[in-house]
Design an enzyme around this catalytic site. Structure first.
Site, mmCIF file in Angstrom:
data_model
loop_
_atom_site.group_PDB
_atom_site.id
_atom_site.type_symbol
_atom_site.label_atom_id
_atom_site.label_comp_id
_atom_site.label_asym_id
_atom_site.label_seq_id
_atom_site.Cartn_x
_atom_site.Cartn_y
_atom_site.Cartn_z
ATOM 1 N N ASP A 1 6.488 15.033 11.261
ATOM 2 C CA ASP A 1 6.146 14.894 9.786
ATOM 3 C C ASP A 1 4.766 15.017 9.617
ATOM 4 O O ASP A 1 4.126 14.162 9.125
ATOM 5 C CB ASP A 1 7.034 13.876 9.247
ATOM 6 C CG ASP A 1 6.733 13.835 7.664
ATOM 7 O OD1 ASP A 1 6.783 14.962 7.177
ATOM 8 O OD2 ASP A 1 6.568 12.995 6.967
ATOM 9 N N ALA B 1 8.519 3.178 0.173
ATOM 10 C CA ALA B 1 9.533 4.311 0.090
ATOM 11 C C ALA B 1 10.920 3.715 0.153
ATOM 12 O O ALA B 1 11.342 2.453 0.116
ATOM 13 C CB ALA B 1 9.347 4.919 1.550
ATOM 14 N N SER B 2 11.863 4.471 0.336
ATOM 15 C CA SER B 2 13.331 4.240 0.050
ATOM 16 C C SER B 2 13.870 3.205 1.042
ATOM 17 O O SER B 2 14.761 2.348 1.034
ATOM 18 C CB SER B 2 14.153 5.181 -0.049
ATOM 19 O OG SER B 2 14.021 6.279 1.041
ATOM 20 N N ILE B 3 13.199 3.508 2.469
ATOM 21 C CA ILE B 3 13.739 2.721 3.550
ATOM 22 C C ILE B 3 12.793 1.413 3.866
ATOM 23 O O ILE B 3 13.508 0.434 4.167
ATOM 24 C CB ILE B 3 13.748 3.605 4.994
ATOM 25 C CG1 ILE B 3 14.585 4.751 4.784
ATOM 26 C CG2 ILE B 3 14.257 2.806 6.315
ATOM 27 C CD1 ILE B 3 16.305 4.547 4.425
ATOM 28 N N GLN C 1 8.756 -0.563 3.280
ATOM 29 C CA GLN C 1 7.739 -0.895 2.266
ATOM 30 C C GLN C 1 6.483 -1.483 3.276
ATOM 31 O O GLN C 1 6.603 -2.132 4.344
ATOM 32 C CB GLN C 1 7.956 -2.201 1.336
ATOM 33 C CG GLN C 1 6.858 -2.376 0.137
ATOM 34 C CD GLN C 1 7.686 -2.981 -1.152
ATOM 35 O OE1 GLN C 1 8.520 -2.592 -1.586
ATOM 36 N NE2 GLN C 1 7.018 -4.177 -1.172
ATOM 37 N N VAL C 2 5.025 -1.172 2.891
ATOM 38 C CA VAL C 2 4.099 -1.371 3.998
ATOM 39 C C VAL C 2 3.250 -2.282 3.059
ATOM 40 O O VAL C 2 2.685 -1.934 1.806
ATOM 41 C CB VAL C 2 3.483 0.051 4.238
ATOM 42 C CG1 VAL C 2 2.300 -0.423 5.266
ATOM 43 C CG2 VAL C 2 4.650 0.973 4.726
ATOM 44 N N ILE D 1 0.742 -1.292 0.028
ATOM 45 C CA ILE D 1 0.086 0.109 0.017
ATOM 46 C C ILE D 1 0.777 1.165 0.300
ATOM 47 O O ILE D 1 0.232 2.167 -0.307
ATOM 48 C CB ILE D 1 -0.919 0.063 1.201
ATOM 49 C CG1 ILE D 1 -0.279 -0.065 2.273
ATOM 50 C CG2 ILE D 1 -1.950 -1.025 1.001
ATOM 51 C CD1 ILE D 1 -0.951 -0.013 3.763
#
Length: 563
Positions: A296, A142-144, A146-147, A139
């Site tokens: 953030d 990102a670079s660090i 994954q979800v 869903i």
């Protein structure tokens, strides 16, 4: 400095150095690479990097735009660095901070098979033994991390955040390179000293290391949950610790509406003005009461649940304020709102990192002009975000540095106010800020806090008085034994040493070449030893070696651009 590069002379690091420097050159920073004298440190039998020029399309872009594009191509570590620097307009020029704010942390997803292996490595069991259902389609990517969505054996829906395989090694290598480049920048570019690149990279290393450890994020979520345990306006996702580790974070799945989707919120019957009020109060409680705030708070990280409740997501970036920092912040905000320029400057001198050559008269003039611009405006009509932005611009101009958490707070506050005004055009942050500040100022002068502060000061002076005789005795003993030393550092001397080393090496080469030519000429006159075409072979060999070395030296001098 040299030892640093010697330690890191392994194949992975050297290849990455070549890649990093090549991309910097591609985007028009070849002059910086040359100024850093990087070839001297990374030469392994041949030049690692050949300086070139950027294309005409890239040359048309501004320098901040080119650096942003270079960061995107350099990958996750540099993207994260740019995102963090975008919150620090006090240490980099505003145009760079604004440009770095455009960096998006979105990358293609990795195959599900790799995700399965990563989860098994982290949690010790296959995915099908841990979850009754696990969606192979992410869903978010990102670079660090994954979800993915999943379902526990109990039937509860969850989201699973998985660290990308190998990303830790990539980040460690890149941070090593950044540290090395920071040392070179500080040693070879005198004007960079005001930006303190070494401290910036070290702070970044600490931040990204914490962000990659998902157990830290899990504990942070638990702290937020404890801080809002009695709140009816906030919901914090629950962490499932049995399925959480350093590289995997399993949390409660949240079904809600993004705060930015105003139309859907209105159609669902939510009260947008109440959401704006709740959001401001929630954020200010985090800052001025708890001392732990979401760093953030962009709209994608805020979901609205039934009952106008707010749910914050992604706790990887948070800010922390201790009691002293909270009181300093409150004093500074109060001085600004009271339009007390002298008090503002006094607080800046006390709490900020100010350079020795700051012009306090000009600083006072600029702050007075800023406050005069808002003098006739009623407090309830002041745009706190705009005021804070202009205030930070003045700090940036005078190179006044503040703790990273305060600058992160500044950007977060501007974002929160922007969301509030989208939800409610009449939203005013000052109205929400005032009761929190009043409570904090009352708390500051309570007998308990006053006595605590007096005790802390007394302990400090007591420790000073206790150690002072010993320190004086040690000082006198060192003077008497002629062992009193003062260390002086001459900045920029390393470049002179490097240049002298190069010059001496070239002179040595030149003398060796001259000796070979003279020796070979003498051998040619002897007519002894093995002969070739009637001339001694050793003479031919000496001339050949001298020609090779002379050509090599000429090419090196021409490539350096210094005839």
């Amino acid at each position: 400095m040299l030892s640093f590069f010697k330690i890191n002379r392994n194949i992975r690091t050297i290849r990455r150095y070549r890649n990093v420097l090549g991309i910097l050159i591609k985007y028009g920073f070849g002059h910086v690479v040359e100024q850093l004298n990087i070839n001297y440190y990374l030469e392994l039998g041949r030049r690692i990097v050949t300086l070139g020029t950027a294309t005409k399309e890239i040359e048309r872009l501004t320098q901040p735009e080119r650096l942003r594009l270079a960061m995107v191509e350099l990958g996750p570590t540099f993207i994260k660095l740019g995102q963090i620097l975008s919150t620090r307009p006090d240490i980099i020029p505003k145009e760079y901070a604004d440009e770095f704010g455009k960096l998006q942390d979105k990358v293609p997803s990795i195959p599900f098979e790799e995700i399965e292996l990563q989860i098994q490595r982290e949690l010790g069991y296959p995915v099908d033994e841990l979850f009754s259902d696990f969606s192979p389609i992410p869903i978010a990517a990102a670079s660090i991390a994954q979800v993915h969505r999943g379902r526990l054996k109990s039937g509860e829906e969850v989201v699973i955040k998985i660290r990308r395989p190998g990303i830790k090694q990539i980040v460690e290598t890149d941070v090593d390179i950044l540290i090395g480049l920071a040392y070179l920048i500080e040693n070879h570019i005198p004007t960079a000293e005001i930006y303190d690149p070494i401290s910036v990279v070290k702070e970044f290393r600490r931040t990204i290391s914490r962000e990659m450890d998902f157990t830290r994020e899990g504990h942070t979520i638990d702290r937020f949950a404890a801080n809002f345990a009695k709140s009816t306006t906030v919901h914090v996702p629950r962490v499932h610790w049995p399925l959480t580790g350093e590289g995997v974070l399993t949390m409660e799945y949240i079904e809600g509406i993004k705060v930015s989707n105003l139309q859907l919120l209105q159609e669902a019957g939510y009260d947008l003005k109440e959401i704006a009020r709740n959001g401001a109060d929630v954020f200010l409680k985090q800052v001025l009461v708890d001392g732990l705030f979401h760093g953030d708070p962009h709209p994608g990280n805020f979901f609205i649940l039934p009952g106008n409740r707010i749910c914050m997501l992604d706790y990887g970036m948070v800010g922390r304020l201790d009691s002293e920092l909270k009181y300093q912040l409150a004093d500074l905000l109060l001085a600004i709102l009271q339009r007390d320029v002298d008090n503002v400057i006094s607080l800046l001198l006390y709490s900020g990192d100010i350079t020795e050559d700051i012009n306090t008269k000009h600083l006072k003039r600029d702050l007075s002009e800023l406050i005069d611009d808002y003098y006739e405006i009623p407090l309830q009509e002041i745009n706190a975000g705009k005021l804070l932005t202009e205030f930070i611009e003045i700090l940036t101009h005078y190179r006044i540095k503040f703790p990273a958490d305060l600058m992160l707070l500044g950007k977060a506050l501007i974002t929160i106010e922007g969301i509030g005004r989208q939800l409610d055009p009449d939203f005013n942050m000052i109205e929400h800020l005032r009761p929190f500040m009043e409570k904090l100022m009352r708390e500051k002068v309570t007998p308990a806090n006053v006595s605590k502060e007096m005790m802390r000061v007394a302990q400090s002076y007591g420790a000073l008085a206790k150690n002072l005789p010993r320190d004086i005795k040690e000082f006198i003993n060192r003077v008497n034994r002629n062992k009193f030393k003062i260390d002086l550092e001459h900045r920029g001397l390393e470049k002179l040493i490097t240049d002298l080393d190069k010059s001496s090496n070239r002179l040595s080469f030149s003398m060796l070449i001259a000796a070979l030519i003279v020796g070979s000429s003498l051998i040619m006159q002897t007519n002894k030893g093995p002969m070739l075409f009637g001339f001694p072979v050793l003479g031919f060999l000496g001339y050949s070696i001298a020609a090779f070395l002379g050509l090599w030296l000429a090419i090196a001098i021409l490539r350096s651009g210094r005839l």
